[in-house]
Design an enzyme around this catalytic site. Structure first.
Site, PDB file in Angstrom:
ATOM      1  N   SER A  35      -5.061   8.754  13.149  1.00 27.29           N
ATOM      2  CA  SER A  35      -6.149   8.313  12.271  1.00 27.29           C
ATOM      3  C   SER A  35      -5.744   7.313  11.202  1.00 27.29           C
ATOM      4  O   SER A  35      -6.612   6.768  10.515  1.00 27.29           O
ATOM      5  CB  SER A  35      -6.801   9.518  11.601  1.00 27.29           C
ATOM      6  OG  SER A  35      -7.659  10.170  12.505  1.00 27.29           O
ATOM      7  N   LYS A  38      -7.555   4.010  11.080  1.00 26.96           N
ATOM      8  CA  LYS A  38      -8.830   3.757  10.399  1.00 26.96           C
ATOM      9  C   LYS A  38      -8.688   2.849   9.184  1.00 26.96           C
ATOM     10  O   LYS A  38      -9.672   2.287   8.715  1.00 26.96           O
ATOM     11  CB  LYS A  38      -9.490   5.077  10.038  1.00 26.96           C
ATOM     12  CG  LYS A  38      -9.955   5.821  11.291  1.00 26.96           C
ATOM     13  CD  LYS A  38     -10.379   7.244  11.021  1.00 26.96           C
ATOM     14  CE  LYS A  38     -10.833   7.895  12.322  1.00 26.96           C
ATOM     15  NZ  LYS A  38     -10.515   9.291  12.418  1.00 26.96           N
ATOM     16  N   SER A  90     -12.634  10.962   7.837  1.00 28.35           N
ATOM     17  CA  SER A  90     -11.932  10.558   9.055  1.00 28.35           C
ATOM     18  C   SER A  90     -12.818  10.626  10.300  1.00 28.35           C
ATOM     19  O   SER A  90     -12.392  11.060  11.373  1.00 28.35           O
ATOM     20  CB  SER A  90     -10.676  11.423   9.252  1.00 28.35           C
ATOM     21  OG  SER A  90      -9.748  10.774  10.084  1.00 28.35           O
ATOM     22  N   LYS A 195      -4.515   7.122   3.755  1.00 29.70           N
ATOM     23  CA  LYS A 195      -5.128   7.726   4.947  1.00 29.70           C
ATOM     24  C   LYS A 195      -4.075   8.528   5.673  1.00 29.70           C
ATOM     25  O   LYS A 195      -2.958   8.074   5.847  1.00 29.70           O
ATOM     26  CB  LYS A 195      -5.689   6.621   5.863  1.00 29.70           C
ATOM     27  CG  LYS A 195      -6.441   7.125   7.071  1.00 29.70           C
ATOM     28  CD  LYS A 195      -7.806   7.670   6.692  1.00 29.70           C
ATOM     29  CE  LYS A 195      -8.481   8.401   7.814  1.00 29.70           C
ATOM     30  NZ  LYS A 195      -7.924   9.729   8.096  1.00 29.70           N
TER      31      LYS A 195
END
Length: 197
Positions: A35, A38, A90, A195
């Site tokens: 993730s 992202k 997320s 993140k």
């Protein structure tokens, strides 16, 4: 001070203020990056989209697996709120909805992601999806992720989102609360993003 004993297979500790590397371990080793993908999705979305645009969610976006902000086919949501759902909770569904809005489909959006990564200096990175679910030829490095994170931190709009522990987004005109998946924001005082993956 001794060298830390990390279980992580790769690491990169970077001082953004003084532009210096404090520690690295296999920093240029290509690895699946989940993730953390992202971050680049958000950068491309912010630069190429209109935050106020309302986007209709496709069945493709609504039915993607993994973490989500529970979007349904036909839902209407602004790009601004999709980016919030992408970075705070997320949402893989938010990632696909963004990709389809910006580029028509995931494949064409990935081209834009790779162009942006190269522009930032993340040259050992290759993206296939906007969310980071495992795919062949989807990878980055600890070093490249630090460069991408720096770009996010330098973006005033995105840097205000990544430090939030919760937010309210509007889907079909109705408010919905989302909370962060980044446990570091509530565990380590002074953490301001970026993140996890």
């Amino acid at each position: 001070v001794g060298v830390p004993n990390l279980n992580a297979r790769a690491a990169f500790l970077y001082d953004i203020t003084y532009d210096r590397v404090l520690y690295e371990k296999n920093a240029k080793q290509k690895r699946a990056n989940a993730s953390t993908t992202k971050m680049i999705t958000a950068l491309v979305a912010y630069e190429r989209g209109n935050l106020e645009d309302m986007i209709e969610v496709s069945s493709n976006a609504a039915n993607i697996g993994g973490s989500s902000i529970s979007l349904k086919t036909g839902d209407r949501i602004s790009l601004n709120d999709l980016i919030h759902g992408l970075l705070i909770h997320s949402g893989n569904d938010a990632a696909v909805a963004i990709a389809e809005y910006i580029a028509g489909d995931v494949e064409h959006f990935a081209v834009l992601m790779n162009e942006k990564a190269e522009e930032i200096g993340a040259v050992d990175t290759h993206f296939v999806t906007p969310h980071g679910l495992d795919e062949e030829n989807h990878y980055s490095t600890a070093y490249d992720l630090a460069m991408i994170a720096r770009a996010v931190l330098e973006n005033e709009f995105l840097s205000q989102i990544i430090c939030k522990t919760e937010a309210e987004i509007i889907i079909n005109g109705k408010p919905r609360k989302i909370s962060t998946t980044n446990e570091m924001l509530t565990t380590y005082e002074g953490t301001n993003g970026v993140k996890t993956g």
